[in-house]
Design an enzyme around this catalytic site. Structure first.
Site, mmCIF file in Angstrom:
data_model
loop_
_atom_site.group_PDB
_atom_site.id
_atom_site.type_symbol
_atom_site.label_atom_id
_atom_site.label_comp_id
_atom_site.label_asym_id
_atom_site.label_seq_id
_atom_site.Cartn_x
_atom_site.Cartn_y
_atom_site.Cartn_z
ATOM 1 C CE LYS A 61 -1.930 -0.165 -4.030
ATOM 2 N NZ LYS A 61 -1.815 0.666 -5.532
ATOM 3 N N GLY A 78 5.874 2.724 -8.788
ATOM 4 C CA GLY A 78 7.159 2.844 -9.736
ATOM 5 C C GLY A 78 8.225 1.857 -9.138
ATOM 6 C CB VAL A 136 -0.906 0.031 1.143
ATOM 7 C CG1 VAL A 136 -1.946 1.263 1.014
ATOM 8 C CG2 VAL A 136 -1.828 -1.144 1.321
#
Lengths: 401, 401
Positions: free
Chosen positions: B200, B299, B127
């Site tokens: 999440k 990312g 998360v």
């Protein structure tokens, strides 16, 4: 049942009692055991407190009690708190604290003492009040080289600056208001001259410099007492907010640059939005990039929230990773302030003053208000001062983008 | 030397290798030992990778190697990743992951398996990518009853909404741009329909509900694919930003209200400023008050930063407090979406429409743009719909202050 003691039953100490007793059921569910405040050590009596029967004036009753596993040190200062913390840790009692003065001055010795005695010395509440920052730095960001920290870590000064902005009152007026509301002490020196922020950035620096101790007294600190509503208006006119920033930069050569000073913070930076007594800490890691931790940086309950979190950790975890947290004061870490390069906003009330002639590397600050201002990057304050020598009507502030 | 394995050498797995090897010296200094990636398990070969000699296609080489203490599961999904995680944990190998699908669907079983085998199952990266949020909730805020969480937890959808706002392009155009930049998958369903956010918020809910398992499939999820640039402009006209919010509310009776939906977020709320691929999670504790955690939510490197932090924890800490983290799926936790009360902004393009006649408890939204809008508090969407039945030209969105 795990027995603990509170040392110093002031704002944070009594708040911690409240958290632990009001949320006792939740905490018990979480750790599978009950935390009980067995003793409260204070010089005073508290006849009206629900905890009055646990108050003692006799330190031996606490440190000589083999049942007590954790002590909460919320006395403050570095004298009695220092003695009591040493006594507790020497007896194998873990200590949890919000005392930034003590951690920043005697942290090296106290953490070693904890480690040697199989207990822990934890201080999540010492920086940023209720905001989780110490544990995230030690744990979540442990794989990063932390290259930069910029924090609004003092709620008093941020409240004063917000008041000056929002009500148009002077520093003195805003300080008085803060004192009336209980956000500032009667002697506001530690907050307003940047000493509190200096201690906090020293703690964060010691952590991210891998335990090389960062002595707060080596950190240049400038406060907010000379700031005016004109400074604030000028900052806003060029798209910034005026904030007291505690800064840390990792020079990559084993040294660090740290200082506390008022900054023009660009509106693009999240720190510019932090208002009133709130705190926020921006951390930049080489793999993480930038992250910001925001919340209530002071006050009884937010601080008690962090203290109580550490109490739970001390109860659950014992001393398992204390040895990875130790600091070492054998190496000098900080670069002299005179050698620290920084970015500055330079401005003049004189519209005809050609700032780029004085500072050829500077970039003009485009702004609708027509303020004559430029930004100069990567220069020491000493160099900047020398370039401005003999020119009148030019001022500057640190700049944070 | 502590040997670890990487399962799945994709974006996050290879990023984790980079963090651990490029910062090996720092990490060694911090934990007093070296972390070495001994094996990389993947179906593919990586002839150009500096780690190519460690790649294996044979799972037995990893799970049968008594030297391997920690496995990084960065395969994703809940099939192969599930099997491998069970194999590792059963062998006493700690597992660290960024896999929110697996944690949210099989977390109960996997954490118990870790606990039973004296190892850990950690998922800080599942998360908020690089943002520390899981450990702060488990640790720093452990003394709080968490009453509310509101998060921008999906970078893809936030990037798309920012693009629509800043470039004035449609949802479809912004999605295409996001796909070109690698911020969105070719099949964007999981992100854009709110499924990723649903997973999440289910993980965060399970943590703060003290391990009562919060099944993601029970969480109402609405995505962003029907939003238009007009919706965004309208939000801004009344002092809000349009954001996809994952919401959790603790009802205080052992149940929770959670849902994922587009919200008009008031400019006074820090979440309104979160732009592009960034994430932010607002957490409200009963003693902490509100705190916000902000940073890069996705990312390779930011996520790898969190994974590597957990690897370090797994290497240092063993299983010392795994038992305080367990989840339990014996109790149903979530209130039905139809019974969840929320706040809404209700608006009409028809200036003559008397919204306060339709919704007597509503407050008008003062705005310079003259938009006909009201806020209705504490109402279910079903109730709101029934009140608006038969009225044309009225729209609404969830509202977050």
């Amino acid at each position: 049942m795990i027995n603990i003691a509170i040392l110093g039953f002031g704002v944070v100490g009594s708040g911690t009692c409240d958290v632990l007793s009001n949320n006792a059921e939740i905490i018990k569910k979480r750790i599978g055991d009950e935390i009980y405040v067995k003793k409260i050590l204070d010089l005073r009596d508290f006849p009206d407190s629900p905890y009055k029967d646990r108050v003692t004036h006799d330190a031996d009753e606490v440190f000589g009690d083999p049942d007590i596993k954790v002590a909460v040190e919320t006395i403050g200062g570095a004298r009695v708190a220092y003695d009591y913390t040493k006594r507790a840790l020497s007896a194998g009692i873990s200590v949890v604290t919000s005392n930034k003065e003590l951690v920043s001055t005697h942290g090296v010795e106290l953490m070693k003492l904890a480690c040697d005695n199989g207990c822990v010395y934890l201080f999540e509440a010492a920086v940023g009040g209720g905001i989780p920052i110490i544990r995230p730095l030690y744990k979540c960001l442990a794989a990063n080289n932390i290259v930069k920290i910029a924090g609004i870590v003092n709620g008093t000064t941020n409240y004063i600056l917000s008041s000056m902005k929002n009500s148009g009152i002077s520093y003195e007026g805003a300080l008085k208001k803060a004192q009336q509301k209980g956000y500032a002490e009667q002697d506001p020196t530690a907050d307003c001259e940047g000493i509190d922020a200096q201690r906090k950035i020293s703690i964060l620096s010691s952590i991210v410099m891998d335990g090389k101790y960062c002595d707060p007294s080596k950190i240049h600190a400038e406060g907010i007492s000379k700031l005016t509503t004109e400074d604030i208006a000028l900052a806003r006119a060029i798209g910034c907010e005026l904030k007291l920033i505690a800064y840390f930069g990792n020079n990559g050569d084993g040294t660090a640059s740290a200082f506390v000073a008022p900054h023009f913070v660009d509106k693009a930076c999240m720190l510019s939005d932090v208002e009133g007594v709130f705190n926020a800490v921006l951390v930049e890691g080489d793999y993480l990039g930038q992250a910001v931790f925001y919340g209530r940086g002071a006050g009884s309950y937010p601080t008690a929230s962090a203290v109580a979190g550490d109490v739970i950790e001390a109860c659950v975890n014992g001393s398992v990773d204390m040895k990875t947290r130790l600091w070492d004061d054998s190496v000098s870490v900080f670069r002299d302030y005179d050698d620290i390069k920084s970015d500055f906003v330079v401005y003049s009330e004189d519209d005809d003053m050609d700032l780029s002639a004085v500072l050829p590397s500077a970039q003009a600050v485009e702004n609708a208000s027509g303020v004559n201002a430029v930004i100069v990057n990567d220069i020491t304050e000493a160099e900047l001062k020398s370039k401005l020598e003999g020119k009148s009507g030019i001022e500057y502030k640190h700049y944070l983008k």
